[in-house]
Design a protein around this motif. Sequence first.
Motif, PDB file in Angstrom:
ATOM      1  N   THR A 111      70.862  36.853 101.008  1.00 22.99           N
ATOM      2  CA  THR A 111      71.342  36.819 102.395  1.00 22.99           C
ATOM      3  C   THR A 111      71.913  35.456 102.761  1.00 22.99           C
ATOM      4  O   THR A 111      72.981  35.348 103.377  1.00 22.99           O
ATOM      5  N   SER A 112      71.216  34.401 102.364  1.00 27.34           N
ATOM      6  CA  SER A 112      71.671  33.051 102.700  1.00 27.34           C
ATOM      7  C   SER A 112      73.005  32.731 102.038  1.00 27.34           C
ATOM      8  O   SER A 112      73.823  31.982 102.575  1.00 27.34           O
ATOM      9  N   LYS A 115      75.868  34.114 104.038  1.00 23.53           N
ATOM     10  CA  LYS A 115      76.154  33.253 105.181  1.00 23.53           C
ATOM     11  C   LYS A 115      76.901  32.003 104.745  1.00 23.53           C
ATOM     12  O   LYS A 115      77.809  31.522 105.434  1.00 23.53           O
ATOM     13  N   GLU A 116      76.508  31.456 103.598  1.00 23.41           N
ATOM     14  CA  GLU A 116      77.154  30.249 103.091  1.00 23.41           C
ATOM     15  C   GLU A 116      78.621  30.506 102.769  1.00 23.41           C
ATOM     16  O   GLU A 116      79.492  29.665 103.029  1.00 23.41           O
ATOM     17  N   LYS A 118      80.369  32.840 104.162  1.00 16.42           N
ATOM     18  CA  LYS A 118      80.974  33.473 105.340  1.00 16.42           C
ATOM     19  C   LYS A 118      81.634  34.799 104.940  1.00 16.42           C
ATOM     20  O   LYS A 118      82.736  35.132 105.389  1.00 16.42           O
ATOM     21  N   LYS A 210      84.109  36.714 113.313  1.00 12.74           N
ATOM     22  CA  LYS A 210      83.067  35.735 113.659  1.00 12.74           C
ATOM     23  C   LYS A 210      81.890  36.391 114.334  1.00 12.74           C
ATOM     24  O   LYS A 210      80.746  36.000 114.144  1.00 12.74           O
TER      25      LYS A 210
END
Length: 210
Positions: A111-112, A115-116, A118, A210
Amino acid sequence: MVISLGESQLEIRDTAKNLGILFDSQLSFTKHVSKIISQSYLKLRHLYQFKDLLQTRIKVQLVETLVLSIFNYGDCLYGPCLNAVDKRRLQVIQNCCVKFAWKVPVREHITSYFKELKMLRLDERRFLHYSCLIKKIIDTQNPSYLYNKIEFRRNAHSRVIPNSNDISIPRHTTAAYETSFSYLVSHIYNQLSPQAFQTSLAYFKEKLKK
């Protein structure tokens, strides 16, 4: 059952291919999902040969261009019809792409890393693509056979009513109808603000992402 056309007999098949999309008799697109998963694994397997030679940025560009682009094609068509199992099968491929880009250990959560990078997950990408499709149709009023299925409440009522800029949700009695354009255009448009659709397509897409 045999269907005759003149002196010829038409063969009945469970699947048919049109513009690269495999349609099945149930419109579940499971066979199409299996096909694009097979294509994706093949491309990803070739990329893994270079996983220690390329920078993360380059690897992300490669998976976006060679692997995830396969899922983008026609996702507005087959996406709404996918069952939970096929959605999961597709998401596993994207997870493998992220692990390839970041050299993520097999058992580690990713998951991280999404996000990293995008990077939108596939269900979010399908929502983004369908929303942009709706905006294009509303802006250009083309193709007309789809635009004519959109009924704004302000056009359906002579008096001022709350949420008159919303799109009327068609009456329906089956869950299958909720995969149709007539339902999805109202569901997605009303979920977002009508003001969002009054911006340019580029701004609309960027803000929604976004």
